[in-house]
Design a protein around this motif. Sequence first.
Motif, PDB file in Angstrom:
ATOM      1  N   LEU A  86     -28.718 -30.213  88.857  1.00  0.00           N
ATOM      2  CA  LEU A  86     -29.149 -31.399  87.710  1.00  0.00           C
ATOM      3  C   LEU A  86     -29.392 -32.698  88.253  1.00  0.00           C
ATOM      4  O   LEU A  86     -30.295 -33.620  87.733  1.00  0.00           O
ATOM      5  CB  LEU A  86     -27.908 -31.453  86.739  1.00  0.00           C
ATOM      6  CG  LEU A  86     -28.008 -30.074  85.918  1.00  0.00           C
ATOM      7  CD1 LEU A  86     -26.774 -29.999  85.036  1.00  0.00           C
ATOM      8  CD2 LEU A  86     -29.143 -29.999  84.853  1.00  0.00           C
ATOM      9  N   LEU A 106     -14.803 -34.382  75.517  1.00  0.00           N
ATOM     10  CA  LEU A 106     -16.037 -34.333  76.252  1.00  0.00           C
ATOM     11  C   LEU A 106     -17.450 -34.669  75.447  1.00  0.00           C
ATOM     12  O   LEU A 106     -18.273 -35.152  75.842  1.00  0.00           O
ATOM     13  CB  LEU A 106     -16.464 -32.858  76.624  1.00  0.00           C
ATOM     14  CG  LEU A 106     -15.529 -31.941  77.686  1.00  0.00           C
ATOM     15  CD1 LEU A 106     -15.622 -30.715  77.861  1.00  0.00           C
ATOM     16  CD2 LEU A 106     -15.856 -32.867  79.044  1.00  0.00           C
ATOM     17  N   SER A 107     -17.479 -34.494  74.143  1.00  0.00           N
ATOM     18  CA  SER A 107     -18.645 -34.872  73.207  1.00  0.00           C
ATOM     19  C   SER A 107     -18.638 -36.300  73.081  1.00  0.00           C
ATOM     20  O   SER A 107     -19.730 -36.900  73.135  1.00  0.00           O
ATOM     21  CB  SER A 107     -18.450 -34.312  71.849  1.00  0.00           C
ATOM     22  OG  SER A 107     -17.421 -34.766  71.268  1.00  0.00           O
ATOM     23  N   ALA A 115     -26.125 -35.944  81.199  1.00  0.00           N
ATOM     24  CA  ALA A 115     -24.936 -35.556  80.165  1.00  0.00           C
ATOM     25  C   ALA A 115     -24.480 -34.251  80.410  1.00  0.00           C
ATOM     26  O   ALA A 115     -23.068 -34.125  80.738  1.00  0.00           O
ATOM     27  CB  ALA A 115     -25.354 -35.602  78.612  1.00  0.00           C
ATOM     28  N   LEU A 116     -25.173 -33.219  81.004  1.00  0.00           N
ATOM     29  CA  LEU A 116     -24.551 -32.016  81.152  1.00  0.00           C
ATOM     30  C   LEU A 116     -23.908 -32.077  82.565  1.00  0.00           C
ATOM     31  O   LEU A 116     -22.627 -31.650  82.779  1.00  0.00           O
ATOM     32  CB  LEU A 116     -25.575 -30.997  81.386  1.00  0.00           C
ATOM     33  CG  LEU A 116     -25.271 -29.516  81.834  1.00  0.00           C
ATOM     34  CD1 LEU A 116     -24.144 -28.835  80.823  1.00  0.00           C
ATOM     35  CD2 LEU A 116     -26.499 -28.509  81.667  1.00  0.00           C
ATOM     36  N   ARG A 139     -20.133 -37.303  76.696  1.00  0.00           N
ATOM     37  CA  ARG A 139     -21.706 -37.146  76.593  1.00  0.00           C
ATOM     38  C   ARG A 139     -22.607 -38.224  75.901  1.00  0.00           C
ATOM     39  O   ARG A 139     -23.681 -38.689  76.392  1.00  0.00           O
ATOM     40  CB  ARG A 139     -22.123 -35.655  76.059  1.00  0.00           C
ATOM     41  CG  ARG A 139     -21.603 -34.494  76.872  1.00  0.00           C
ATOM     42  CD  ARG A 139     -22.255 -33.015  76.458  1.00  0.00           C
ATOM     43  NE  ARG A 139     -21.845 -32.928  75.201  1.00  0.00           N
ATOM     44  CZ  ARG A 139     -20.599 -32.092  74.660  1.00  0.00           C
ATOM     45  NH1 ARG A 139     -19.935 -31.602  75.628  1.00  0.00           N
ATOM     46  NH2 ARG A 139     -20.623 -32.009  73.575  1.00  0.00           N
ATOM     47  N   HIS A 150     -22.247 -25.807  90.713  1.00  0.00           N
ATOM     48  CA  HIS A 150     -23.621 -25.461  91.138  1.00  0.00           C
ATOM     49  C   HIS A 150     -24.586 -26.240  90.425  1.00  0.00           C
ATOM     50  O   HIS A 150     -25.606 -26.698  90.859  1.00  0.00           O
ATOM     51  CB  HIS A 150     -23.723 -24.215  91.202  1.00  0.00           C
ATOM     52  CG  HIS A 150     -25.063 -23.411  91.368  1.00  0.00           C
ATOM     53  ND1 HIS A 150     -25.756 -23.701  92.836  1.00  0.00           N
ATOM     54  CD2 HIS A 150     -26.050 -22.677  90.895  1.00  0.00           C
ATOM     55  CE1 HIS A 150     -26.841 -23.367  92.899  1.00  0.00           C
ATOM     56  NE2 HIS A 150     -26.912 -22.468  91.774  1.00  0.00           N
ATOM     57  N   LEU A 151     -24.402 -26.121  89.084  1.00  0.00           N
ATOM     58  CA  LEU A 151     -25.220 -27.046  88.034  1.00  0.00           C
ATOM     59  C   LEU A 151     -25.379 -28.322  88.395  1.00  0.00           C
ATOM     60  O   LEU A 151     -26.356 -29.032  88.411  1.00  0.00           O
ATOM     61  CB  LEU A 151     -24.533 -26.468  86.514  1.00  0.00           C
ATOM     62  CG  LEU A 151     -25.307 -25.539  85.464  1.00  0.00           C
ATOM     63  CD1 LEU A 151     -24.575 -25.924  84.281  1.00  0.00           C
ATOM     64  CD2 LEU A 151     -26.762 -25.813  85.480  1.00  0.00           C
ATOM     65  N   THR A 194     -15.175 -31.289  82.963  1.00  0.00           N
ATOM     66  CA  THR A 194     -14.479 -30.091  82.764  1.00  0.00           C
ATOM     67  C   THR A 194     -13.820 -29.469  83.828  1.00  0.00           C
ATOM     68  O   THR A 194     -12.649 -29.175  83.652  1.00  0.00           O
ATOM     69  CB  THR A 194     -15.494 -29.211  82.323  1.00  0.00           C
ATOM     70  OG1 THR A 194     -16.263 -29.663  81.135  1.00  0.00           O
ATOM     71  CG2 THR A 194     -15.035 -27.665  81.737  1.00  0.00           C
ATOM     72  N   ASP A 213     -20.484 -33.869  81.891  1.00  0.00           N
ATOM     73  CA  ASP A 213     -19.532 -32.717  81.208  1.00  0.00           C
ATOM     74  C   ASP A 213     -19.012 -31.761  82.208  1.00  0.00           C
ATOM     75  O   ASP A 213     -17.937 -31.572  82.404  1.00  0.00           O
ATOM     76  CB  ASP A 213     -20.437 -32.192  80.111  1.00  0.00           C
ATOM     77  CG  ASP A 213     -19.770 -30.968  79.532  1.00  0.00           C
ATOM     78  OD1 ASP A 213     -18.934 -30.337  80.042  1.00  0.00           O
ATOM     79  OD2 ASP A 213     -20.297 -30.777  78.309  1.00  0.00           O
ATOM     80  N   GLU A 214     -19.907 -31.347  83.179  1.00  0.00           N
ATOM     81  CA  GLU A 214     -19.367 -30.289  83.950  1.00  0.00           C
ATOM     82  C   GLU A 214     -18.379 -30.865  84.911  1.00  0.00           C
ATOM     83  O   GLU A 214     -17.283 -30.242  85.213  1.00  0.00           O
ATOM     84  CB  GLU A 214     -20.535 -29.822  84.957  1.00  0.00           C
ATOM     85  CG  GLU A 214     -21.601 -28.990  84.251  1.00  0.00           C
ATOM     86  CD  GLU A 214     -21.000 -27.772  83.625  1.00  0.00           C
ATOM     87  OE1 GLU A 214     -19.724 -27.304  83.744  1.00  0.00           O
ATOM     88  OE2 GLU A 214     -21.896 -26.970  82.835  1.00  0.00           O
ATOM     89  N   THR A 248     -10.292 -31.458  76.618  1.00  0.00           N
ATOM     90  CA  THR A 248     -11.796 -30.990  76.115  1.00  0.00           C
ATOM     91  C   THR A 248     -12.375 -31.612  75.177  1.00  0.00           C
ATOM     92  O   THR A 248     -13.426 -31.705  74.946  1.00  0.00           O
ATOM     93  CB  THR A 248     -11.641 -29.416  76.362  1.00  0.00           C
ATOM     94  OG1 THR A 248     -10.764 -29.007  75.192  1.00  0.00           O
ATOM     95  CG2 THR A 248     -11.363 -28.792  77.767  1.00  0.00           C
ATOM     96  N   GLU A 249     -11.557 -31.912  74.077  1.00  0.00           N
ATOM     97  CA  GLU A 249     -12.194 -32.436  72.765  1.00  0.00           C
ATOM     98  C   GLU A 249     -12.679 -33.888  73.054  1.00  0.00           C
ATOM     99  O   GLU A 249     -13.527 -34.390  72.327  1.00  0.00           O
ATOM    100  CB  GLU A 249     -11.153 -32.686  71.891  1.00  0.00           C
ATOM    101  CG  GLU A 249      -9.948 -33.761  72.038  1.00  0.00           C
ATOM    102  CD  GLU A 249      -8.757 -33.191  71.191  1.00  0.00           C
ATOM    103  OE1 GLU A 249      -8.045 -32.332  71.378  1.00  0.00           O
ATOM    104  OE2 GLU A 249      -8.695 -33.882  70.323  1.00  0.00           O
ATOM    105  N   LEU A 308     -19.643 -21.981  88.429  1.00  0.00           N
ATOM    106  CA  LEU A 308     -21.188 -22.146  87.964  1.00  0.00           C
ATOM    107  C   LEU A 308     -21.099 -24.170  87.776  1.00  0.00           C
ATOM    108  O   LEU A 308     -22.258 -24.583  88.024  1.00  0.00           O
ATOM    109  CB  LEU A 308     -21.726 -21.661  86.764  1.00  0.00           C
ATOM    110  CG  LEU A 308     -21.925 -20.347  86.748  1.00  0.00           C
ATOM    111  CD1 LEU A 308     -22.336 -19.758  85.402  1.00  0.00           C
ATOM    112  CD2 LEU A 308     -22.938 -19.861  87.857  1.00  0.00           C
ATOM    113  N   GLY A 309     -20.198 -24.449  87.392  1.00  0.00           N
ATOM    114  CA  GLY A 309     -20.199 -26.129  87.044  1.00  0.00           C
ATOM    115  C   GLY A 309     -20.758 -26.695  88.311  1.00  0.00           C
ATOM    116  O   GLY A 309     -21.697 -27.730  88.199  1.00  0.00           O
TER     117      GLY A 309
END
Lengths: 141, 118
Positions: free
Chosen positions: A115, A15-16, A40-41, A19, A110-111, A48, A44-45, A12-13, A107-108
Amino acid sequence: MNTLNLRIESKTERLSYVREFVSDAAKKFGFDDESIGKIALAVDEACTNIIKHAYGFSPQHNIDIKIVTNKEIFEIIIRHQGKLFDPKLVKTPDLKDYIDHPRRGGLGIHLMRLLMDQVEYKILPNNKCEVHLLKKLQVGK
Amino acid sequence: MSNFKIDIREKENINVIDLKGYLDAHTAPELEKIFQNLIEVQKFNIVVNCEELNYISSAGLGVFMAYIEDVRKHNGDIKLSNMSAKVYNVFDLLGFPLLYDIAKDEAEAIKKFISVKK
Protein backbone atom coordinates in the motif's frame (compact mmCIF):
# COMPACT_ATOMS: atom_id res chain seq x y z
CA MET A 1 7.70 20.88 7.23
CA ASN A 2 4.45 20.27 9.13
CA THR A 3 3.75 17.79 11.88
CA LEU A 4 0.61 16.43 13.51
CA ASN A 5 0.53 14.23 16.59
CA LEU A 6 -1.93 11.77 18.08
CA ARG A 7 -1.55 9.50 21.09
CA ILE A 8 -3.92 6.56 21.49
CA GLU A 9 -4.33 3.79 24.01
CA SER A 10 -3.35 0.33 22.74
CA LYS A 11 -6.96 -0.78 22.15
CA THR A 12 -8.47 -2.01 18.90
CA GLU A 13 -11.50 0.21 19.49
CA ARG A 14 -9.23 3.23 18.81
CA LEU A 15 -8.44 2.04 15.27
CA SER A 16 -11.38 3.85 13.72
CA TYR A 17 -10.24 7.12 15.30
CA VAL A 18 -6.70 6.59 13.95
CA ARG A 19 -8.07 5.98 10.44
CA GLU A 20 -10.11 9.20 10.64
CA PHE A 21 -7.13 11.20 11.90
CA VAL A 22 -4.83 9.94 9.13
CA SER A 23 -7.50 10.22 6.40
CA ASP A 24 -8.23 13.85 7.29
CA ALA A 25 -4.53 14.74 7.15
CA ALA A 26 -4.02 12.85 3.87
CA LYS A 27 -7.02 14.61 2.33
CA LYS A 28 -5.76 18.04 3.38
CA PHE A 29 -2.36 17.14 1.92
CA GLY A 30 -4.00 16.55 -1.47
CA PHE A 31 -4.25 12.77 -1.89
CA ASP A 32 -7.14 11.32 -3.89
CA ASP A 33 -9.70 9.00 -2.28
CA GLU A 34 -7.89 5.84 -3.42
CA SER A 35 -4.58 6.91 -1.88
CA ILE A 36 -6.31 8.11 1.30
CA GLY A 37 -7.87 4.64 1.64
CA LYS A 38 -4.48 2.97 1.15
CA ILE A 39 -2.75 5.17 3.73
CA ALA A 40 -5.52 4.66 6.33
CA LEU A 41 -5.40 0.87 5.81
CA ALA A 42 -1.59 0.77 6.12
CA VAL A 43 -1.71 2.75 9.39
CA ASP A 44 -4.51 0.49 10.69
CA GLU A 45 -2.35 -2.56 9.92
CA ALA A 46 0.69 -1.06 11.68
CA CYS A 47 -1.34 -0.13 14.80
CA THR A 48 -3.11 -3.52 14.82
CA ASN A 49 0.26 -5.30 14.75
CA ILE A 50 1.50 -3.17 17.66
CA ILE A 51 -1.66 -3.77 19.73
CA LYS A 52 -1.55 -7.50 18.98
CA HIS A 53 2.14 -8.41 18.89
CA ALA A 54 4.08 -5.64 20.67
CA TYR A 55 1.57 -5.16 23.50
CA GLY A 56 -0.19 -8.55 23.41
CA PHE A 57 -3.66 -6.87 23.59
CA SER A 58 -2.76 -5.25 26.90
CA PRO A 59 -4.74 -1.98 26.76
CA GLN A 60 -2.88 0.30 29.20
CA HIS A 61 -0.06 1.26 26.84
CA ASN A 62 0.27 4.12 24.39
CA ILE A 63 0.88 4.34 20.70
CA ASP A 64 2.19 7.66 19.36
CA ILE A 65 1.35 8.58 15.81
CA LYS A 66 3.13 11.45 14.13
CA ILE A 67 2.45 12.70 10.62
CA VAL A 68 5.30 14.64 9.02
CA THR A 69 4.78 16.32 5.68
CA ASN A 70 7.49 17.91 3.60
CA LYS A 71 7.05 18.99 -0.03
CA GLU A 72 5.49 15.91 -1.70
CA ILE A 73 6.36 13.51 1.15
CA PHE A 74 3.66 12.27 3.56
CA GLU A 75 5.20 10.21 6.34
CA ILE A 76 3.51 8.55 9.29
CA ILE A 77 5.73 7.55 12.20
CA ILE A 78 4.17 5.14 14.68
CA ARG A 79 6.05 4.66 17.93
CA HIS A 80 5.58 2.13 20.72
CA GLN A 81 7.49 0.72 23.67
CA GLY A 82 6.25 -2.83 23.47
CA LYS A 83 7.99 -6.01 22.47
CA LEU A 84 10.72 -5.29 19.97
CA PHE A 85 10.08 -6.62 16.60
CA ASP A 86 12.50 -7.67 13.90
CA PRO A 87 10.84 -7.15 10.52
CA LYS A 88 13.59 -9.20 8.85
CA LEU A 89 11.99 -12.24 10.42
CA VAL A 90 8.78 -11.55 8.51
CA LYS A 91 9.18 -12.88 5.03
CA THR A 92 6.96 -11.67 2.23
CA PRO A 93 4.36 -14.44 2.12
CA ASP A 94 4.23 -16.68 -0.88
CA LEU A 95 0.72 -15.82 -2.03
CA LYS A 96 0.36 -19.02 -3.97
CA ASP A 97 1.11 -20.94 -0.82
CA TYR A 98 -1.41 -18.76 1.04
CA ILE A 99 -4.05 -19.56 -1.50
CA ASP A 100 -3.23 -23.28 -1.48
CA HIS A 101 -3.21 -23.36 2.34
CA PRO A 102 -5.43 -20.54 3.63
CA ARG A 103 -4.62 -19.39 7.13
CA ARG A 104 -5.03 -16.26 9.13
CA GLY A 105 -2.30 -13.82 10.03
CA GLY A 106 0.90 -12.62 8.43
CA LEU A 107 -0.86 -10.45 5.88
CA GLY A 108 -0.64 -7.09 7.67
CA ILE A 109 3.01 -6.32 6.97
CA HIS A 110 2.69 -7.58 3.43
CA LEU A 111 -0.32 -5.30 2.86
CA MET A 112 1.57 -2.31 4.31
CA ARG A 113 4.39 -2.91 1.82
CA LEU A 114 1.92 -3.11 -1.06
CA LEU A 115 0.00 0.00 0.00
CA MET A 116 2.85 2.42 0.76
CA ASP A 117 5.92 3.61 -1.17
CA GLN A 118 8.22 2.82 1.73
CA VAL A 119 7.92 0.91 5.03
CA GLU A 120 10.76 1.00 7.56
CA TYR A 121 11.26 -0.23 11.11
CA LYS A 122 13.60 1.56 13.49
CA ILE A 123 14.74 0.51 16.91
CA LEU A 124 15.58 3.50 19.11
CA PRO A 125 17.32 3.72 22.48
CA ASN A 126 15.16 3.04 25.58
CA ASN A 127 13.37 0.11 23.94
CA LYS A 128 11.34 2.32 21.65
CA CYS A 129 10.34 1.06 18.27
CA GLU A 130 9.12 3.02 15.26
CA VAL A 131 7.32 2.09 12.08
CA HIS A 132 7.78 4.62 9.28
CA LEU A 133 5.22 4.61 6.49
CA LEU A 134 5.86 6.89 3.57
CA LYS A 135 3.81 7.87 0.55
CA LYS A 136 4.64 10.43 -2.09
CA LEU A 137 2.04 12.71 -3.57
CA GLN A 138 2.15 12.32 -7.34
CA VAL A 139 2.19 15.93 -8.48
CA GLY A 140 0.10 16.62 -11.56
CA LYS A 141 -2.15 13.61 -10.99
CA MET B 1 -21.33 3.41 19.17
CA SER B 2 -20.46 0.45 16.98
CA ASN B 3 -19.41 1.11 13.42
CA PHE B 4 -20.07 -2.45 12.36
CA LYS B 5 -23.20 -4.54 12.06
CA ILE B 6 -23.90 -8.11 11.00
CA ASP B 7 -27.28 -9.53 9.99
CA ILE B 8 -27.87 -13.12 9.11
CA ARG B 9 -30.74 -14.59 7.13
CA GLU B 10 -31.63 -17.67 5.11
CA LYS B 11 -32.46 -17.62 1.44
CA GLU B 12 -33.15 -20.81 -0.54
CA ASN B 13 -31.34 -22.83 2.16
CA ILE B 14 -28.26 -20.66 1.82
CA ASN B 15 -27.08 -18.61 4.81
CA VAL B 16 -26.59 -14.99 3.87
CA ILE B 17 -24.50 -12.74 6.08
CA ASP B 18 -24.97 -8.99 5.55
CA LEU B 19 -21.98 -6.91 6.60
CA LYS B 20 -22.33 -3.21 7.29
CA GLY B 21 -19.64 -0.70 8.17
CA TYR B 22 -16.03 -1.25 9.10
CA LEU B 23 -14.46 -4.70 9.50
CA ASP B 24 -11.17 -4.31 11.38
CA ALA B 25 -9.31 -5.93 14.28
CA HIS B 26 -11.92 -4.55 16.69
CA THR B 27 -14.98 -5.83 14.88
CA ALA B 28 -13.58 -9.05 13.28
CA PRO B 29 -14.32 -11.17 16.42
CA GLU B 30 -18.08 -10.53 15.86
CA LEU B 31 -17.85 -12.06 12.38
CA GLU B 32 -15.73 -14.87 13.75
CA LYS B 33 -18.54 -15.82 16.17
CA ILE B 34 -21.07 -15.93 13.33
CA PHE B 35 -18.88 -18.31 11.31
CA GLN B 36 -18.25 -20.49 14.36
CA ASN B 37 -21.99 -20.73 15.04
CA LEU B 38 -22.83 -21.60 11.43
CA ILE B 39 -20.18 -24.30 11.26
CA GLU B 40 -21.31 -25.69 14.60
CA VAL B 41 -24.80 -26.24 13.22
CA GLN B 42 -23.40 -27.69 9.98
CA LYS B 43 -24.30 -24.75 7.77
CA PHE B 44 -21.59 -24.72 5.16
CA ASN B 45 -23.20 -22.81 2.27
CA ILE B 46 -22.57 -19.19 3.07
CA VAL B 47 -22.92 -15.99 1.06
CA VAL B 48 -21.40 -12.83 2.51
CA ASN B 49 -23.17 -9.80 1.08
CA CYS B 50 -20.69 -6.90 1.23
CA GLU B 51 -22.96 -4.23 -0.24
CA GLU B 52 -22.76 -2.02 2.85
CA LEU B 53 -19.26 -3.00 3.89
CA ASN B 54 -17.20 0.20 3.80
CA TYR B 55 -13.85 -1.13 4.91
CA ILE B 56 -11.86 -4.31 5.46
CA SER B 57 -8.40 -4.79 6.98
CA SER B 58 -6.28 -7.96 7.17
CA ALA B 59 -8.01 -8.84 10.46
CA GLY B 60 -11.28 -9.12 8.53
CA LEU B 61 -9.64 -11.06 5.71
CA GLY B 62 -8.19 -13.36 8.36
CA VAL B 63 -11.69 -14.48 9.40
CA PHE B 64 -12.48 -15.61 5.86
CA MET B 65 -9.07 -17.26 5.65
CA ALA B 66 -9.67 -19.13 8.89
CA TYR B 67 -12.90 -20.82 7.75
CA ILE B 68 -12.69 -21.25 4.00
CA GLU B 69 -10.95 -24.62 4.14
CA ASP B 70 -13.28 -25.87 6.83
CA VAL B 71 -16.47 -25.16 4.87
CA ARG B 72 -15.00 -26.48 1.60
CA LYS B 73 -14.02 -29.70 3.35
CA HIS B 74 -17.76 -30.17 3.92
CA ASN B 75 -18.60 -29.40 0.28
CA GLY B 76 -19.67 -25.90 1.19
CA ASP B 77 -18.23 -22.51 0.35
CA ILE B 78 -17.99 -18.90 1.45
CA LYS B 79 -19.03 -16.84 -1.56
CA LEU B 80 -18.74 -13.06 -1.47
CA SER B 81 -21.02 -10.65 -3.28
CA ASN B 82 -21.85 -6.98 -3.90
CA MET B 83 -18.36 -5.72 -3.10
CA SER B 84 -17.57 -2.05 -3.53
CA ALA B 85 -14.50 -1.24 -5.61
CA LYS B 86 -12.70 -0.12 -2.46
CA VAL B 87 -13.19 -3.43 -0.65
CA TYR B 88 -12.54 -5.47 -3.81
CA ASN B 89 -9.21 -3.67 -4.29
CA VAL B 90 -7.93 -5.03 -0.96
CA PHE B 91 -8.81 -8.59 -2.00
CA ASP B 92 -7.31 -7.97 -5.43
CA LEU B 93 -4.06 -6.54 -4.06
CA LEU B 94 -3.45 -9.85 -2.29
CA GLY B 95 -4.51 -12.02 -5.21
CA PHE B 96 -7.52 -13.34 -3.29
CA PRO B 97 -9.95 -13.38 -6.22
CA LEU B 98 -8.13 -16.66 -7.02
CA LEU B 99 -9.12 -18.09 -3.66
CA TYR B 100 -12.65 -16.77 -3.17
CA ASP B 101 -15.67 -16.92 -5.40
CA ILE B 102 -16.65 -13.28 -5.70
CA ALA B 103 -20.04 -12.76 -7.36
CA LYS B 104 -21.42 -9.54 -8.79
CA ASP B 105 -24.55 -9.78 -6.65
CA GLU B 106 -26.26 -11.98 -4.10
CA ALA B 107 -28.57 -13.65 -6.62
CA GLU B 108 -25.58 -14.76 -8.71
CA ALA B 109 -23.81 -16.14 -5.60
CA ILE B 110 -26.91 -18.12 -4.57
CA LYS B 111 -27.38 -19.38 -8.11
CA LYS B 112 -23.84 -20.77 -8.07
CA PHE B 113 -24.65 -22.85 -4.98
CA ILE B 114 -27.89 -24.13 -6.49
CA SER B 115 -26.29 -25.06 -9.83
CA VAL B 116 -23.62 -27.08 -7.96
CA LYS B 117 -26.32 -29.02 -6.09
CA LYS B 118 -28.19 -30.03 -9.25
